[in-house]
Design a protein around this motif. Sequence first.
Motif, PDB file in Angstrom:
ATOM      1  N   ASP A 102       0.833  -1.209   0.000  1.00  0.00           N
ATOM      2  CA  ASP A 102       0.000   0.000   0.000  1.00  0.00           C
ATOM      3  C   ASP A 102       0.871   1.264   0.000  1.00  0.00           C
ATOM      4  OD1 ASP A 102      -2.693   1.308   0.408  1.00  0.00           O
ATOM      5  OD2 ASP A 102      -1.639   2.047   2.166  1.00  0.00           O
ATOM      6  N   ASP A 109       0.581   4.273  -2.527  1.00  0.00           N
ATOM      7  CA  ASP A 109       0.310   5.637  -2.048  1.00  0.00           C
ATOM      8  C   ASP A 109       1.549   6.537  -2.065  1.00  0.00           C
ATOM      9  OD1 ASP A 109      -2.234   4.789  -1.584  1.00  0.00           O
ATOM     10  OD2 ASP A 109      -2.085   4.738   0.602  1.00  0.00           O
ATOM     11  N   ARG A 127       5.370   5.503   7.881  1.00  0.00           N
ATOM     12  CA  ARG A 127       4.362   4.560   8.403  1.00  0.00           C
ATOM     13  C   ARG A 127       4.774   4.220   9.820  1.00  0.00           C
ATOM     14  NH1 ARG A 127      -0.356   2.250   7.209  1.00  0.00           N
ATOM     15  NH2 ARG A 127       0.148   2.201   4.978  1.00  0.00           N
TER      16      ARG A 127
HETATM   17 MG    MG Z   1      -2.124   4.070   2.398  1.00  0.00          MG
END
Ligand code: MG
Length: 343
Positions: A103, A107, A112
């Motif tokens: 992901d 993106d 993160r």
């Molecule tokens: Mg994302």
Amino acid sequence: MKSVASLPNNLSEEKTDLSTLVKLVEDEMGLVEEWLRTNLIDDNPFVEDLLKQVFLAGGKRIRPLIVLLASRATAPRQEEFSRLHIILAVLTELIHTASLVHDDVIDKASVRRGQETINKRWNERLAVLMGDLLFAQASICLARIMNPTVVGIYGQVLGDLCAGEIKQMRQQFSTTVDWELYKIKSVGKTASLFAAGSHSGAILNGCPNNTIQSLKDYGLNLGLCFQIVDDLLDVTASEEQTGKPVGGDLRNGVITAPSMFILEGGGKNAARLKELIDSRAVLEDGGVQEALKIIRDGGGVDKTIELAGDYARKSKECLSVLPDSQYKSALASLSDYVMNRTC
Ligand code: MG
Ligand code: FPP
């Protein structure tokens, strides 16, 4: 800025502390952590270091917790709680983490869990391969469980994850409000894996179908609540809280519940938000800040809290089939936690 925690909700007066729930399955969670950092694929020390980095970066471990609590809540005899339930918890977290690594490539995310993503620190090619490696680790776990029904459930989850992301991609920057599509996409992205985790332990425990189905519904509703709160925190929380930049969804053209409530409300707010999205002004700091202000001041936050609360309530109702136990109570408390979480 309002945080979810500071906003009213009528689900639970008390703030649920996740660590109290983890305590109930502390030893099992310890084993899960050990497994997660183990390189099952080969003896490459670089891969081993990368695995450690990914898993030491934290994460709430909600999915393995669901697996362990639901497995305990449906175990015919607690002493028979087996290694297979631990492996089930591990594989659920592996799939989740793998999907996040992919992901972040999609993106183009740099941060993160408060740390640099693999794609930022190294490059996208390595991140794709690292995600694949985690999926491979998960398949080894699945094979070790040796239950064809569970293999089918998790195979479906992998398909759902991809289908959910594809739906989201195809809706990028779309300001058409379609709640059914939002729900289907959220099931694919998030709730499908929650549901797999919540009812597979009951399958391994040989539970009757109505118990298995109710636990599946618990996971589906809890997963929907989780995703809606995630979409909400993108608008209400700070980067320090979530470890991700605020307004990331809008910047990526991902239009979620808080924006959808404004868009369907019509009037000046809807028109201006639509303009900011259509013109891609949300790609810039000024545009995204204006959009966030419209959503916060225009009631998008409160309505989203209500929507998430409905799913949290439904998830708790699904637990009524279970015999009373500390694990059943913990699953209900987990719904409160997911609803009230601030990170
Ligand atoms: Mg994302
Ligand atoms: C986070 O969403 C992303 C997911 C919950 C699922 C992503 C799934 C894939 C990339 C497909 C996985 C691939 C295979 C092979 C199964 P988000 O972007 O809304 O949340 P975020 O803000 O935490 O990034």
